[in-house]
Design a protein around this motif. Sequence first.
Motif, PDB file in Angstrom:
ATOM      1  N   GLN A 188      61.393  56.313  33.160  1.00 15.02           N
ATOM      2  CA  GLN A 188      61.456  57.401  34.134  1.00 15.02           C
ATOM      3  C   GLN A 188      60.335  58.419  33.932  1.00 15.02           C
ATOM      4  OE1 GLN A 188      65.543  58.882  34.687  1.00 15.02           O
ATOM      5  NE2 GLN A 188      66.313  57.129  33.531  1.00 15.02           N
ATOM      6  N   ASN A 189      59.170  57.927  33.594  1.00 21.12           N
ATOM      7  CA  ASN A 189      58.003  58.787  33.422  1.00 21.12           C
ATOM      8  C   ASN A 189      57.437  59.168  34.781  1.00 21.12           C
ATOM      9  OD1 ASN A 189      54.954  59.312  33.009  1.00 21.12           O
ATOM     10  ND2 ASN A 189      55.750  59.352  30.921  1.00 21.12           N
ATOM     11  N   GLU A 190      57.035  60.427  34.919  1.00 22.94           N
ATOM     12  CA  GLU A 190      56.552  60.939  36.198  1.00 22.94           C
ATOM     13  C   GLU A 190      55.241  60.287  36.648  1.00 22.94           C
ATOM     14  OE1 GLU A 190      58.008  62.936  38.332  1.00 22.94           O
ATOM     15  OE2 GLU A 190      59.779  63.110  37.057  1.00 22.94           O
ATOM     16  N   ASP A 191      54.516  59.673  35.706  1.00 24.71           N
ATOM     17  CA  ASP A 191      53.230  59.061  36.048  1.00 24.71           C
ATOM     18  C   ASP A 191      53.367  57.663  36.643  1.00 24.71           C
ATOM     19  OD1 ASP A 191      51.729  61.211  35.245  1.00 24.71           O
ATOM     20  OD2 ASP A 191      51.390  60.467  33.211  1.00 24.71           O
ATOM     21  N   ALA A 192      54.580  57.143  36.715  1.00 30.43           N
ATOM     22  CA  ALA A 192      54.775  55.751  37.130  1.00 30.43           C
ATOM     23  C   ALA A 192      54.098  55.444  38.464  1.00 30.43           C
ATOM     24  CB  ALA A 192      56.267  55.429  37.208  1.00 30.43           C
ATOM     25  N   HIS A 193      54.343  56.278  39.464  1.00 33.63           N
ATOM     26  CA  HIS A 193      53.781  55.999  40.792  1.00 33.63           C
ATOM     27  C   HIS A 193      52.260  56.015  40.766  1.00 33.63           C
ATOM     28  CE1 HIS A 193      53.334  55.958  45.159  1.00 33.63           C
ATOM     29  NE2 HIS A 193      52.421  56.902  45.000  1.00 33.63           N
ATOM     30  N   ASN A 194      51.661  57.025  40.142  1.00 27.01           N
ATOM     31  CA  ASN A 194      50.201  57.146  40.134  1.00 27.01           C
ATOM     32  C   ASN A 194      49.546  55.981  39.399  1.00 27.01           C
ATOM     33  OD1 ASN A 194      50.291  59.559  41.554  1.00 27.01           O
ATOM     34  ND2 ASN A 194      50.315  60.819  39.702  1.00 27.01           N
ATOM     35  N   ILE A 195      50.167  55.538  38.308  1.00 23.65           N
ATOM     36  CA  ILE A 195      49.614  54.417  37.547  1.00 23.65           C
ATOM     37  C   ILE A 195      49.670  53.135  38.372  1.00 23.65           C
ATOM     38  CG2 ILE A 195      49.988  52.940  35.531  1.00 23.65           C
ATOM     39  CD1 ILE A 195      50.991  55.459  34.077  1.00 23.65           C
ATOM     40  N   LEU A 196      50.813  52.898  39.007  1.00 23.45           N
ATOM     41  CA  LEU A 196      50.954  51.711  39.855  1.00 23.45           C
ATOM     42  C   LEU A 196      50.034  51.789  41.067  1.00 23.45           C
ATOM     43  CD1 LEU A 196      54.834  51.385  39.690  1.00 23.45           C
ATOM     44  CD2 LEU A 196      53.203  49.740  38.737  1.00 23.45           C
ATOM     45  N   GLU A 197      49.883  52.980  41.612  1.00 28.01           N
ATOM     46  CA  GLU A 197      49.004  53.180  42.776  1.00 28.01           C
ATOM     47  C   GLU A 197      47.555  52.871  42.413  1.00 28.01           C
ATOM     48  OE1 GLU A 197      48.120  54.817  46.776  1.00 28.01           O
ATOM     49  OE2 GLU A 197      49.963  54.118  45.816  1.00 28.01           O
ATOM     50  N   GLN A 198      47.110  53.353  41.266  1.00 26.85           N
ATOM     51  CA  GLN A 198      45.733  53.093  40.834  1.00 26.85           C
ATOM     52  C   GLN A 198      45.519  51.596  40.636  1.00 26.85           C
ATOM     53  OE1 GLN A 198      44.555  54.057  36.754  1.00 26.85           O
ATOM     54  NE2 GLN A 198      42.709  55.052  37.526  1.00 26.85           N
ATOM     55  N   GLY A 199      46.475  50.938  40.000  1.00 28.23           N
ATOM     56  CA  GLY A 199      46.360  49.504  39.778  1.00 28.23           C
ATOM     57  C   GLY A 199      46.346  48.716  41.070  1.00 28.23           C
ATOM     58  N   GLU A 200      47.186  49.114  42.028  1.00 22.76           N
ATOM     59  CA  GLU A 200      47.218  48.392  43.301  1.00 22.76           C
ATOM     60  C   GLU A 200      45.921  48.586  44.078  1.00 22.76           C
ATOM     61  OE1 GLU A 200      49.158  48.008  47.637  1.00 22.76           O
ATOM     62  OE2 GLU A 200      49.587  49.792  46.464  1.00 22.76           O
ATOM     63  N   ASN A 201      45.345  49.778  44.007  1.00 24.19           N
ATOM     64  CA  ASN A 201      44.073  50.022  44.699  1.00 24.19           C
ATOM     65  C   ASN A 201      42.974  49.116  44.147  1.00 24.19           C
ATOM     66  OD1 ASN A 201      45.152  51.985  46.376  1.00 24.19           O
ATOM     67  ND2 ASN A 201      44.582  53.679  45.042  1.00 24.19           N
ATOM     68  N   LEU A 202      42.949  48.950  42.822  1.00 33.81           N
ATOM     69  CA  LEU A 202      41.984  48.041  42.210  1.00 33.81           C
ATOM     70  C   LEU A 202      42.244  46.602  42.646  1.00 33.81           C
ATOM     71  CD1 LEU A 202      41.647  49.283  38.511  1.00 33.81           C
ATOM     72  CD2 LEU A 202      39.827  49.166  40.215  1.00 33.81           C
ATOM     73  N   PHE A 203      43.522  46.222  42.626  1.00 33.99           N
ATOM     74  CA  PHE A 203      43.877  44.860  43.028  1.00 33.99           C
ATOM     75  C   PHE A 203      43.446  44.597  44.471  1.00 33.99           C
ATOM     76  CE2 PHE A 203      46.680  41.809  45.055  1.00 33.99           C
ATOM     77  CZ  PHE A 203      46.583  40.727  44.193  1.00 33.99           C
ATOM     78  N   SER A 204      43.694  45.552  45.359  1.00 32.65           N
ATOM     79  CA  SER A 204      43.334  45.392  46.766  1.00 32.65           C
ATOM     80  C   SER A 204      41.824  45.239  46.933  1.00 32.65           C
ATOM     81  CB  SER A 204      43.832  46.594  47.579  1.00 32.65           C
ATOM     82  OG  SER A 204      45.244  46.664  47.562  1.00 32.65           O
ATOM     83  N   LYS A 205      41.073  45.961  46.111  1.00 33.63           N
ATOM     84  CA  LYS A 205      39.612  45.842  46.143  1.00 33.63           C
ATOM     85  C   LYS A 205      39.189  44.424  45.760  1.00 33.63           C
ATOM     86  CE  LYS A 205      35.595  47.311  43.425  1.00 33.63           C
ATOM     87  NZ  LYS A 205      35.163  48.146  42.278  1.00 33.63           N
ATOM     88  N   TYR A 206      39.749  43.906  44.668  1.00 33.98           N
ATOM     89  CA  TYR A 206      39.403  42.553  44.236  1.00 33.98           C
ATOM     90  C   TYR A 206      39.931  41.513  45.214  1.00 33.98           C
ATOM     91  CZ  TYR A 206      38.397  44.895  39.799  1.00 33.98           C
ATOM     92  OH  TYR A 206      37.900  45.723  38.820  1.00 33.98           O
ATOM     93  N   GLU A 207      41.077  41.799  45.814  1.00 36.57           N
ATOM     94  CA  GLU A 207      41.658  40.892  46.794  1.00 36.57           C
ATOM     95  C   GLU A 207      40.711  40.699  47.970  1.00 36.57           C
ATOM     96  OE1 GLU A 207      46.135  40.416  48.633  1.00 36.57           O
ATOM     97  OE2 GLU A 207      45.169  42.375  48.767  1.00 36.57           O
TER      98      GLU A 207
END
Length: 502
Positions: A85-104
């Motif tokens: 339940q860390n408050e950074d969860a969304h931002n960390i997942l968001e950053q990772g998904e943005n990178l994934f979408s770029k590579y995708e």
Amino acid sequence: MKDILKRPMRIAKFSFYLCLEGILLAILILFVFTACSHKNTLDTFNKYYYEEDTHKAYKYAKSQAGDSGDVLWNLQAGISAFEIQNEDAHNILEQGENLFSKYESQGLLGGFFDNTGAVLINENVKTYRGNIYEGVMFNYYKALNAMAKGDYALARVEFNRANDRQRRAKDYFRKDIQKALDEQKQQNAQDANLKNIDVSSSSKSISPILHQNYSNLKNFNAYTGFINPSVSYVSALFFMLENDYSKAMDLYKESYGINNASVIVSDLEVLEKRKYGYNQSKYTWVIIEEGQSAQKVEISLDLPAYLVSHNVLHVGISLPELTMGRLSAKDYRAVSANNPSIIYQASEVSDLDRVIANEFEKQLPFIVTRAVSSAVLKSVTQSVLSDNFGIYGALAGMLYSISTNSADIRISTALPKRTMVMQIAHKQEDVIIESDGKQLYHLHFLKDCNKGENVEKSDKKIKDKKNSKYFIVLCQKNDNILHLRIKNNSSNYQILKGGISE
């Protein structure tokens, strides 16, 4: 006099050989360290995540992701952050998904420049771009995290994105593999040592050897498509409780078509009754993510030289092999605290190994083609060095080929082996959740769930057990969704919907 004149030349030549060896050795140490470091970091994370403390795992994964982010480590850190339940969860997942979408958008199996370096050395020098199922899990965990925070509008968006990404996967993957193979062919054509070698034919010629080493894939019973049925199921449950019955029905059918889970039959009965407004009963759904998903290990193969090229004496390749995931327990159920004869059995809605295996199997032709290209190039390099620099060149070439013969075994390790679900009807009684007969959590249902600070004071059982992390308070008049993550020696829970606050 001639010997005196030749002596400086011999010394210079000897110095050149030593310099050549030194440079090659430095390169080897660098890339061997790179391959080993990937394994070491995953092993360290796994120790924290599965054996010690999820908080440690989160901090470690976040440090590996760094400020600029990393697809693999953002997913590991994001999942861990969600669990604690860390408050950074969304931002960390968001950053990772943005990178994934770029590579995708560029191609998940690697761009031309990434592939060029990898053929010369090994796949570990490439940026980790991720797999389609990992991209889906970014959206999935963002949706779960949004639900836990009470942001159902964002959860709706993320569930839609996750399911859309799954449905586009088949067409995308077909194009991505073909694009990657075309890039490899283009790369081979630009290399004097590779352009006259039919790598595709060579790859096919070693298929009997590969078939023997990859015979374990049949044990995975891979799903035929790219749909992770647990994503479809949890999305369906969310939309049903949001009264979007049409979308829920489609997603339930999609999931059931893959897993035939009995809990879906029960859910559809609830959906049909609520759709027509004559079911006022409330339920608690327990989503159990348990175990550790399939991992990769390295296998090394010595191949007969004639299978690749008549100019090569010996060829060795290293490839990733998929190993089956591990269960934390075989059986999950909920038992009435007052009446042991009332049992709610968990249904398996997804085995993530089967999703991973399907994608891995589709990637194999490309993986093998790349490995053969790399092996041929290194073998030719050995021959050239030997011809030009004698024993020193042969030694350097051999060290180069052997030391850089390493497979890429990077893969997300925080994902569960399978997802189990149970639907519990509210019957004015507490429920004990068990795994293989061992008590996991005690669910206590409040009859009067008034908002405010007096809720706990009004119930003696809560006051007696409120400090226990295994005692969960839910509201009897609400529909509840409880998420459990079960590992080797620990578990975490999140109330995704309901609780006592609605």
